[in-house]
Design a protein around this motif. Sequence first.
Motif, short mmCIF file in Angstrom:
data_model
loop_
_atom_site.label_atom_id
_atom_site.label_comp_id
_atom_site.label_asym_id
_atom_site.label_seq_id
_atom_site.Cartn_x
_atom_site.Cartn_y
_atom_site.Cartn_z
N UNK A 173 0.83 -1.21 0.00
CA UNK A 173 0.00 0.00 0.00
C UNK A 173 0.87 1.26 0.00
N UNK A 174 1.91 1.26 0.79
CA UNK A 174 2.79 2.43 0.84
C UNK A 174 3.45 2.66 -0.51
N UNK A 175 3.87 1.59 -1.16
CA UNK A 175 4.51 1.71 -2.48
C UNK A 175 3.56 2.32 -3.49
N UNK A 176 2.33 1.80 -3.57
CA UNK A 176 1.39 2.33 -4.56
C UNK A 176 1.01 3.77 -4.22
N UNK A 177 0.90 4.10 -2.95
CA UNK A 177 0.58 5.48 -2.58
C UNK A 177 1.72 6.44 -2.94
N UNK A 178 2.95 5.99 -2.79
CA UNK A 178 4.10 6.82 -3.21
C UNK A 178 4.08 7.02 -4.72
#
Length: 144
Positions: free
Chosen positions: A18-23
């Motif tokens: 989730x953090x990767x896609x949000x970045x």
Amino acid sequence: MTNENLYLEKINKSNEALQTVLEFLDYDFPFMSRPPFHIMKSWIKKDKIQGVFLTNGTERYGYVLYKELSEYNVLHVSYLAILLKFQSSGFGGKLIALLQEISPGSSIFLEVEDPDSTKKVEDRSLRLRRISSMKDMDSLFSRM
């Protein structure tokens, strides 16, 4: 770089994914062109939207967030992007082709922001580039 060994990796509900896609979203889609992160995170966790990374198992080349509308036989793409360093190398076409395999026979619905609806030169340029990329994939879409 060859894109023959690419596949779609489901964006799972782990904090890392989730953090990767949000970045990625933060870079590719400024705040005003997407909902706030806490809402997007909630949508993914509740399966209101699905997401996949384009990967070879080692590196991620791009991603797409979409909603499958099976009652209409449509995949509605909300966000699709190829990381900047991999753009103009055929990865977008490969991503679309693999996305089509998720729901064979379904149409893929993509939207692009209207370049004339912004006064910012950089936004207009980005929107025109996105439209140009989609036009470059006309031959791919005509084969589907």
